[in-house]
Design an enzyme around this catalytic site. Structure first.
Site, PDB file in Angstrom:
ATOM      1  N   GLY A 147       0.813  -1.216   0.000  1.00  0.00           N
ATOM      2  CA  GLY A 147       0.000   0.000   0.000  1.00  0.00           C
ATOM      3  C   GLY A 147       0.841   1.258   0.000  1.00  0.00           C
ATOM      4  O   GLY A 147       0.494   2.254  -0.651  1.00  0.00           O
ATOM      5  N   ASP A 148       1.952   1.230   0.729  1.00  0.00           N
ATOM      6  CA  ASP A 148       2.866   2.376   0.760  1.00  0.00           C
ATOM      7  C   ASP A 148       3.461   2.621  -0.619  1.00  0.00           C
ATOM      8  O   ASP A 148       3.603   3.758  -1.071  1.00  0.00           O
ATOM      9  CB  ASP A 148       3.999   2.125   1.763  1.00  0.00           C
TER      10      ASP A 148
END
Length: 308
Positions: free
Chosen positions: A252-253
């Site tokens: 997600g980062d």
């Protein structure tokens, strides 16, 4: 300048097992040590995609030094406030059956004086047009006010504020008009205390977050890709390329960092979502944060469609 903030970084010990035996002895088939924390992950991917940035936050002890060394080896200039104690260690245990077990450390206490030192740095250094990623949870001893303080500094300075955090901390910062937020599907459900069952539901509640202050809302859908509700009213959805899951930590980062890297280059929402989806998948299919080559290879496999 691009800045990332990680209040509670970590050294991730990533184990690859054939299978996990609960309550018994497990032997690793492969292991690696990774400088982790959501902002740290974003810094590494941004740099690999050609964007200089400064990684900031709080570090302590030999584990904190490891993260500094890893960032510098990537060509990233770190500015971390030193605190007592040790930066936490997280254990990430992945199996060949694609199961993932995590044990996350708590991390050191962050005194008020140290928090003010970091806020003073941004008050002094930040300029209009800069980008600030604030990602992850609060560190031990911190409150939502510490997130709101950074958000307000960005608003006052005219910097783009990129936010990826939990429900309550996200809600606390919406009035400061973040440029983009990145809840996943489950977090969107938690924010509004509803069951989300369709793409139409996702769009509806993403627009509610825009009404509360967010400019752009990027919703991660896991294996179903991602959906972007943009500030100009356009809505885009991406798919996910095929690949072998190795370590989903940081996906997600990477998605958010990949999206912003392309947006800063093009200001094109569709291309940015495409690179974001490619970046998230590339990290999922890697032991650590993805290389640029892997991102660019998967970029060609991503389909992005506009939803009217």
């Amino acid at each position: 300048m691009i800045y990332t903030i990680t209040f509670n970084p970590a050294v991730d010990m990533v184990y690859q097992l054939d299978q996990l035996v609960e309550g018994g002895l497990n032997r690793s088939a492969e292991e690696s040590f990774v400088a982790g924390g959501k902002g740290v992950n974003a810094s590494i991917l941004l740099r690999r995609l050609g964007h200089e940035n400064r990684a900031t936050g709080f570090l302590g002890g030999f584990t904190g030094q490891f993260i500094k060394d890893e960032l510098q080896a990537e060509g990233i200039d770190p500015y971390f406030i030193e605190v007592d104690g040790f930066t936490r260690i997280n254990a990430k245990i992945n199996t060949r059956q694609a199961t993932a077990t995590e044990v996350n450390g708590e991390g050191p206490q962050i005194p008020p004086a140290k928090r003010e030192e970091l806020a003073a740095f941004f008050t002094r250094e930040l300029q209009a047009g800069d980008v600030v990623f604030l990602m992850g949870n609060k560190a031990h001893g911190m409150t939502a006010d510490d997130f709101k303080q950074i958000a307000d500094i960005c608003l006052d300075k005219g910097a783009r504020f990129v936010l990826d955090t939990n429900r309550d901390l996200l809600r606390a910062c919406l009035a400061s008009k973040p440029f983009i937020i990145k809840p996943n599907n489950e977090e969107l459900s938690e924010i509004f205390k509803v069951k989300i069952e369709s793409v139409e539901d996702i769009i509806h509640y993403a627009k509610k977050l825009q009404e509360e202050g967010a400019e752009n809302v990027l919703v991660s859908l896991g294996a179903k890709g991602a959906l972007l509700v943009a500030a100009n009213g356009e809505v885009y959805q991406s798919d996910v390329p095929d690949g072998q899951v190795v370590n989903p930590t940081g996906a997600g980062d990477s998605m958010l960092a990949g999206f912003m890297a392309k947006y800063l280059e093009t200001e094109d929402y569709a291309q940015s979502l495409k690179q974001g989806a490619a970046s998230g998948s590339a990290t999922t299919y890697s032991a650590g944060i993805a290389t640029a080559d892997k991102v660019y290879a998967l970029y060609e496999e991503i389909n992005v469609n506009q939803i009217k």
